[in-house]
Write an enzyme that holds these catalytic residues in place. Sequence first.
Site, short mmCIF file in Angstrom:
data_model
loop_
_atom_site.label_atom_id
_atom_site.label_comp_id
_atom_site.label_asym_id
_atom_site.label_seq_id
_atom_site.Cartn_x
_atom_site.Cartn_y
_atom_site.Cartn_z
CG ASP A 185 21.26 37.44 4.37
OD1 ASP A 185 21.21 37.22 5.60
OD2 ASP A 185 20.28 37.81 3.70
CE LYS A 237 16.81 39.86 8.55
NZ LYS A 237 16.70 39.18 7.25
CD GLN A 283 14.00 38.86 4.69
OE1 GLN A 283 15.02 39.43 5.07
NE2 GLN A 283 13.54 37.77 5.28
N1 GUN Z 1 14.39 34.64 4.61
C1 GUN Z 1 14.37 33.84 5.70
N2 GUN Z 1 15.51 33.98 6.41
C2 GUN Z 1 16.27 34.86 5.75
C3 GUN Z 1 17.56 35.41 5.98
O1 GUN Z 1 18.26 35.10 6.94
N3 GUN Z 1 17.99 36.31 5.05
C4 GUN Z 1 17.26 36.65 3.97
N4 GUN Z 1 17.77 37.52 3.11
N5 GUN Z 1 16.06 36.16 3.73
C5 GUN Z 1 15.58 35.27 4.62
#
Ligand code: GUN
Length: 292
Positions: A120, A52, A97
């Site tokens: 998200d 990211k 996350q």
């Molecule tokens: N953990 C697994 N996939 C994701 C996601 O798309 N966003 C976040 N914040 N955590 C994750």
Amino acid sequence: MILLDGKKLANELKQEIKQKVDAIIADGGKAPHLAAILVGNDGGSLTYVGHKVKACEQVGFKSTLLHFEDTSISEEFLLNEVSKLNGNKDIDGFIVQLPLPKHINADKVLLSIDPQKDVDGFHPVNVGKMTLGLPSYVSATPYGITKILERYGIETSGKHCVVVGRSNIVGRPISILMSGQSATGNATVTVCHSKTKNLKEMTLQADIIIAALGKPEFLTADMIKEGAVVIDVGTTRVTDTTTKSGWRLKGDVKYDEVAPKCHAITPVPGGVGPMTVVSLLLNTLKATNNEL
Ligand code: GUN
């Protein structure tokens, strides 16, 4: 068979995002700014967050990573960090996350995020808006899947879509999007899960299968009909001593035997994964432009 190349499509979309960022800056605006909170050193999470941050650099976004390596930080501490990001005018959007350490209530943390900055799309306000078909941040993986279907011109209207898996992050939201009234919706959707009886009977009826259950190579050739479209959301790390890292990613689909039967299929890696990252960028751009 059409290879739904998520990596290539993600690169094209990143170019488009970069052009928009360049235009914002040429207009005297500021670069979009995405922040991420990461707790601990889980290998998968480190990789995802790394992707990211790198993607932000590629499109000209500013990024801030708040990495708390100590997994014993308190829930109160984390809630305070979220509160600071909510109030930080320089940050357009941020993510926490997942997974979080067990002693921290993830639902409580997600609820504390300002829905306007929840790129998200995990906050109930955004999930609710998405469910009602209102403008919202759609969570990154389902959003990425709809982009693949849109850009590859996969017809969804009137098709039977079988979703395998009912997670809050993928299965549930994609089933709502696929049945909604939109260019990549209007499908008849069946959601299957661990308690579904006769799963194979269901998947054999599917024009489109979305496999999001997290079991490597679960979907085999005898479970799909000729000419189906298969979207593989699985990303399980399996041990592989021939690779430098000692592992490799496996999808939920037994690709080698399923692909020849398909009209179109996403590979793993290089399918849904890169589209998830780019979707987060698209949501952040929306946040910057106050589009919601
Ligand atoms: N953990 C697994 N996939 C994701 C996601 O798309 N966003 C976040 N914040 N955590 C994750």
